[in-house]
Design an enzyme around this catalytic site. Sequence first.
Site, short mmCIF file in Angstrom:
data_model
loop_
_atom_site.label_atom_id
_atom_site.label_comp_id
_atom_site.label_asym_id
_atom_site.label_seq_id
_atom_site.Cartn_x
_atom_site.Cartn_y
_atom_site.Cartn_z
N ASN A 92 52.71 94.28 73.18
CA ASN A 92 51.87 93.76 75.51
C ASN A 92 51.95 93.99 76.14
OD1 ASN A 92 49.91 91.83 76.01
ND2 ASN A 92 51.94 91.13 76.46
N TYR A 157 47.96 105.37 84.52
CA TYR A 157 47.43 103.96 83.18
C TYR A 157 46.29 104.32 82.34
CZ TYR A 157 46.53 98.78 82.05
OH TYR A 157 45.55 97.62 81.66
P1 NAP Z 1 50.72 90.60 82.98
O1 NAP Z 1 50.32 89.39 83.52
O2 NAP Z 1 50.99 90.66 84.41
O3 NAP Z 1 51.60 90.71 82.24
C1 NAP Z 1 52.90 91.56 82.04
C2 NAP Z 1 54.15 90.91 81.38
O4 NAP Z 1 54.20 92.13 80.67
C3 NAP Z 1 54.19 90.09 81.82
O5 NAP Z 1 54.98 89.03 80.70
C4 NAP Z 1 56.06 91.08 82.01
O6 NAP Z 1 57.30 90.11 82.01
C5 NAP Z 1 55.78 91.93 81.50
N1 NAP Z 1 55.99 93.00 81.44
C6 NAP Z 1 56.07 93.96 82.65
N2 NAP Z 1 57.24 95.01 82.56
C7 NAP Z 1 57.77 94.56 81.37
C8 NAP Z 1 58.80 95.43 80.75
N3 NAP Z 1 59.70 96.64 82.35
N4 NAP Z 1 59.43 95.15 79.92
C9 NAP Z 1 58.96 93.89 79.40
N5 NAP Z 1 57.91 92.94 79.23
C10 NAP Z 1 57.28 93.52 81.19
O7 NAP Z 1 49.44 91.37 82.14
P2 NAP Z 1 48.69 90.69 81.08
O8 NAP Z 1 47.39 91.15 82.03
O9 NAP Z 1 48.79 90.19 80.32
O10 NAP Z 1 48.30 92.37 80.50
C11 NAP Z 1 48.82 92.45 78.97
C12 NAP Z 1 48.92 93.40 78.41
O11 NAP Z 1 46.87 93.84 78.24
C13 NAP Z 1 49.33 95.06 79.42
O12 NAP Z 1 49.77 96.20 78.34
C14 NAP Z 1 48.32 95.40 79.73
O13 NAP Z 1 48.00 96.97 80.30
C15 NAP Z 1 47.23 95.50 79.04
N6 NAP Z 1 45.47 94.76 79.82
C16 NAP Z 1 45.38 93.34 79.84
C17 NAP Z 1 44.14 93.60 81.17
C18 NAP Z 1 43.63 92.93 81.89
O14 NAP Z 1 42.38 92.68 82.64
N7 NAP Z 1 44.63 91.94 82.57
C19 NAP Z 1 43.22 95.27 80.34
C20 NAP Z 1 43.46 95.66 79.27
C21 NAP Z 1 44.51 95.71 79.35
P3 NAP Z 1 57.44 89.33 83.29
O15 NAP Z 1 57.25 88.02 83.28
O16 NAP Z 1 59.43 89.46 82.53
O17 NAP Z 1 57.96 89.86 84.67
#
Ligand code: NAP
Length: 250
Positions: A92, A157
């Site tokens: 994730n 991305y």
């Molecule tokens: P988020 O709130 O920004 O959280 C990102 C998570 O990834 C955090 O737990 C962060 O850990 C972790 N992370 C970032 N860089 C990392 C690294 N180098 N090593 C290990 N962990 C790392 O993002 P989110 O929106 O929940 O997104 C989660 C996933 O869903 C991602 O893959 C994103 O691309 C995908 N996604 C999101 C959306 C959306 O609209 N939000 C849409 C489509 C897909 P820390 O807290 O320690 O920084």
Amino acid sequence: MMMNSLTGKVALITGASRGIGHAILLGLADMGATVVGTATSEMGTKTIHAALSTKGYAGGGVIMDVREDDSVAKALAAIEETYGAPAIVVNNAGITADNLFLRMKMEEWQAVMNTNLTALYRVTKPCLRAMLKAHWGRIINISSVCGLTGNPGQVNYSAAKAGMIGFTKALALEVASRNITVNAIAPGFIGTDMTSVLNEAQQAQLKSTIPLQRIGRPEEIAAAVCFLASPGASYITGETLQVNGGMYMQ
Ligand code: NAP
């Protein structure tokens, strides 16, 4: 959802300190799995521990930077020693580093590729051995609608997220005979830190493109992960499940 249907299984969720990963952590724990969530900081692991212990769920948090071989290896060794080998892996963790392609720096390209795509190699490969031995495993990759549609300003991305779908299909073919399923989820726009950078006007514009007329909730992605990890999804592999409020239909 079948309560306790994952009892006895260890689930690893990368990036579980907040957002979608945190909701997945709690969702799988609610199904009885022992859940291990990763964060890049001590503070993040404390958030994970606190959330689990408040609800009386089994598991904990570990530090892992998915960009670093050593960090991943160290974290996986600690997880195996404390909880046992993960039978469910949810890739994730992800970031964005947006820019128009002509302005995109190599560092922005590399950072997004490394964190979103190369991490699948780093995390999944060592976890596969135990799944192969057990003849049971679930690998679930969090891709994005952008990997299917493309998105201006997100060439890096979109390429990484489309790559995750190719990875999912190819690995699904390789390990199907061992009762290991590999699937992806392509979320639309979900309300997390990642999307909180959008201003009100951008959010309103976005909502107008979503038939369900709202931004999704992290729990709505977690529900899809829980389904794919459940016994009810045992005949689904190589699939990309779209959870996007209808904004894109393949
Ligand atoms: P988020 O709130 O920004 O959280 C990102 C998570 O990834 C955090 O737990 C962060 O850990 C972790 N992370 C970032 N860089 C990392 C690294 N180098 N090593 C290990 N962990 C790392 O993002 P989110 O929106 O929940 O997104 C989660 C996933 O869903 C991602 O893959 C994103 O691309 C995908 N996604 C999101 C959306 C959306 O609209 N939000 C849409 C489509 C897909 P820390 O807290 O320690 O920084």
